[in-house]
Design a protein around this motif. Structure first.
Motif, mmCIF file in Angstrom:
data_model
loop_
_atom_site.group_PDB
_atom_site.id
_atom_site.type_symbol
_atom_site.label_atom_id
_atom_site.label_comp_id
_atom_site.label_asym_id
_atom_site.label_seq_id
_atom_site.Cartn_x
_atom_site.Cartn_y
_atom_site.Cartn_z
ATOM 1 N N MET A 1 15.351 15.059 73.894
ATOM 2 C CA MET A 1 14.178 15.646 74.508
ATOM 3 C C MET A 1 13.886 14.839 75.782
ATOM 4 S SD MET A 1 10.300 16.076 72.943
ATOM 5 C CE MET A 1 10.959 16.378 71.349
ATOM 6 N N SER A 2 13.738 15.534 76.888
ATOM 7 C CA SER A 2 13.533 14.852 78.159
ATOM 8 C C SER A 2 12.067 14.534 78.438
ATOM 9 C CB SER A 2 14.096 15.718 79.295
ATOM 10 O OG SER A 2 13.410 16.947 79.340
ATOM 11 N N TRP A 3 11.165 15.122 77.699
ATOM 12 C CA TRP A 3 9.737 14.918 77.897
ATOM 13 C C TRP A 3 9.248 13.800 76.972
ATOM 14 C CZ3 TRP A 3 5.618 16.996 74.519
ATOM 15 C CH2 TRP A 3 4.334 16.812 75.048
ATOM 16 N N ASP A 4 8.595 12.794 77.537
ATOM 17 C CA ASP A 4 8.080 11.684 76.734
ATOM 18 C C ASP A 4 6.645 12.009 76.316
ATOM 19 O OD1 ASP A 4 7.472 9.344 75.460
ATOM 20 O OD2 ASP A 4 7.752 8.062 77.214
ATOM 21 N N PHE A 5 6.485 12.541 75.123
ATOM 22 C CA PHE A 5 5.165 12.961 74.649
ATOM 23 C C PHE A 5 4.205 11.786 74.482
ATOM 24 C CE2 PHE A 5 7.562 12.218 70.753
ATOM 25 C CZ PHE A 5 6.670 11.450 70.008
ATOM 26 N N ARG A 6 4.734 10.562 74.383
ATOM 27 C CA ARG A 6 3.875 9.395 74.180
ATOM 28 C C ARG A 6 2.933 9.150 75.353
ATOM 29 N NH1 ARG A 6 8.450 5.213 72.974
ATOM 30 N NH2 ARG A 6 9.245 6.434 74.686
ATOM 31 N N GLU A 7 3.239 9.739 76.508
ATOM 32 C CA GLU A 7 2.398 9.589 77.688
ATOM 33 C C GLU A 7 1.418 10.756 77.850
ATOM 34 O OE1 GLU A 7 5.124 9.068 80.915
ATOM 35 O OE2 GLU A 7 5.916 7.205 80.100
ATOM 36 N N ASP A 8 1.512 11.749 76.991
ATOM 37 C CA ASP A 8 0.669 12.942 77.084
ATOM 38 C C ASP A 8 -0.744 12.655 76.569
ATOM 39 O OD1 ASP A 8 0.951 16.111 77.395
ATOM 40 O OD2 ASP A 8 -0.363 15.679 75.691
ATOM 41 N N ALA A 9 -1.742 13.207 77.258
ATOM 42 C CA ALA A 9 -3.141 12.982 76.868
ATOM 43 C C ALA A 9 -3.418 13.448 75.441
ATOM 44 C CB ALA A 9 -4.067 13.688 77.847
ATOM 45 N N ALA A 10 -2.773 14.534 75.016
ATOM 46 C CA ALA A 10 -2.989 15.028 73.652
ATOM 47 C C ALA A 10 -2.442 14.040 72.621
ATOM 48 C CB ALA A 10 -2.337 16.404 73.468
ATOM 49 N N PHE A 11 -1.297 13.418 72.905
ATOM 50 C CA PHE A 11 -0.769 12.415 71.973
ATOM 51 C C PHE A 11 -1.671 11.190 71.942
ATOM 52 C CE2 PHE A 11 1.623 8.608 70.899
ATOM 53 C CZ PHE A 11 1.998 8.942 69.615
ATOM 54 N N LEU A 12 -2.153 10.776 73.097
ATOM 55 C CA LEU A 12 -3.044 9.613 73.143
ATOM 56 C C LEU A 12 -4.328 9.886 72.348
ATOM 57 C CD1 LEU A 12 -2.536 8.587 76.869
ATOM 58 C CD2 LEU A 12 -1.478 7.571 74.828
ATOM 59 N N ALA A 13 -4.850 11.113 72.453
ATOM 60 C CA ALA A 13 -6.033 11.485 71.672
ATOM 61 C C ALA A 13 -5.690 11.532 70.185
ATOM 62 C CB ALA A 13 -6.567 12.836 72.141
ATOM 63 N N LEU A 14 -4.506 12.034 69.857
ATOM 64 C CA LEU A 14 -4.046 12.070 68.468
ATOM 65 C C LEU A 14 -3.932 10.657 67.913
ATOM 66 C CD1 LEU A 14 -2.861 13.711 66.067
ATOM 67 C CD2 LEU A 14 -0.639 13.517 67.176
ATOM 68 N N CYS A 15 -3.373 9.772 68.687
ATOM 69 C CA CYS A 15 -3.211 8.377 68.268
ATOM 70 C C CYS A 15 -4.579 7.723 68.048
ATOM 71 C CB CYS A 15 -2.418 7.624 69.322
ATOM 72 S SG CYS A 15 -1.859 6.009 68.800
ATOM 73 N N ASP A 16 -5.496 7.929 68.981
ATOM 74 C CA ASP A 16 -6.845 7.363 68.834
ATOM 75 C C ASP A 16 -7.537 7.907 67.589
ATOM 76 O OD1 ASP A 16 -6.600 5.809 71.101
ATOM 77 O OD2 ASP A 16 -7.672 7.217 72.400
ATOM 78 N N ALA A 17 -7.434 9.209 67.381
ATOM 79 C CA ALA A 17 -8.072 9.829 66.219
ATOM 80 C C ALA A 17 -7.449 9.317 64.921
ATOM 81 C CB ALA A 17 -7.960 11.354 66.304
ATOM 82 N N PHE A 18 -6.124 9.102 64.916
ATOM 83 C CA PHE A 18 -5.438 8.578 63.738
ATOM 84 C C PHE A 18 -5.945 7.172 63.424
ATOM 85 C CE2 PHE A 18 -1.415 6.506 62.011
ATOM 86 C CZ PHE A 18 -1.583 6.993 60.726
ATOM 87 N N LYS A 19 -6.069 6.339 64.450
ATOM 88 C CA LYS A 19 -6.583 4.979 64.250
ATOM 89 C C LYS A 19 -8.006 5.005 63.684
ATOM 90 C CE LYS A 19 -4.064 2.854 68.067
ATOM 91 N NZ LYS A 19 -4.235 2.256 69.413
ATOM 92 N N GLU A 20 -8.846 5.849 64.255
ATOM 93 C CA GLU A 20 -10.251 5.926 63.846
ATOM 94 C C GLU A 20 -10.431 6.532 62.460
ATOM 95 O OE1 GLU A 20 -12.388 7.958 66.932
ATOM 96 O OE2 GLU A 20 -11.841 6.461 68.430
ATOM 97 N N SER A 21 -9.459 7.328 62.021
ATOM 98 C CA SER A 21 -9.591 8.016 60.738
ATOM 99 C C SER A 21 -9.504 7.066 59.554
ATOM 100 C CB SER A 21 -8.504 9.090 60.595
ATOM 101 O OG SER A 21 -7.238 8.510 60.342
#
Length: 75
Positions: A1-21
Motif C-alpha cells: 500500500m503506497s498510502w501511509d494511513f498513520r499520517e491521516d487525521a482520521a487515524f490520529l483521531a482513532l488512535c487518540d480515541a483508542f488511548k482515551e477509551s
C-alpha cells in the motif's frame, strides 16, 4: 500500500480515541461505536487516496494493519 494511513487525521483521531477509551484490545475498540466511526472515516479517506477496499479481502487486510498499528503505537 503506497498510502501511509498513520499520517491521516482520521487515524490520529482513532488512535487518540483508542488511548482515551482505556480499552486494551484494538479489535474490541473498533467494534464499539466510536471506534467504528473513526475506522469508517479512515476507510473513506483511503478510498479518496485511491486505495480500493471494495474487495472483502483487501478491507480485511487493511483492517488488520490498522489493528496491529493501533496496538503497537497507541496502546
Amino acid at each position: 500500500m503506497s498510502w501511509d494511513f498513520r499520517e491521516d487525521a482520521a487515524f490520529l483521531a482513532l488512535c487518540d480515541a483508542f488511548k482515551e477509551s482505556g480499552e486494551d484490545s484494538a479489535i474490541e475498540f473498533l467494534a464499539s461505536g466510536e471506534g467504528a466511526f473513526h475506522f469508517q472515516e479512515l476507510t473513506q479517506n483511503a478510498a479518496g487516496e485511491g486505495i480500493d477496499l471494495s474487495d472483502s479481502t483487501a478491507l480485511q487486510s487493511f483492517q488488520q494493519e490498522v489493528i496491529d498499528t493501533l496496538e503497537e503505537l497507541c496502546a
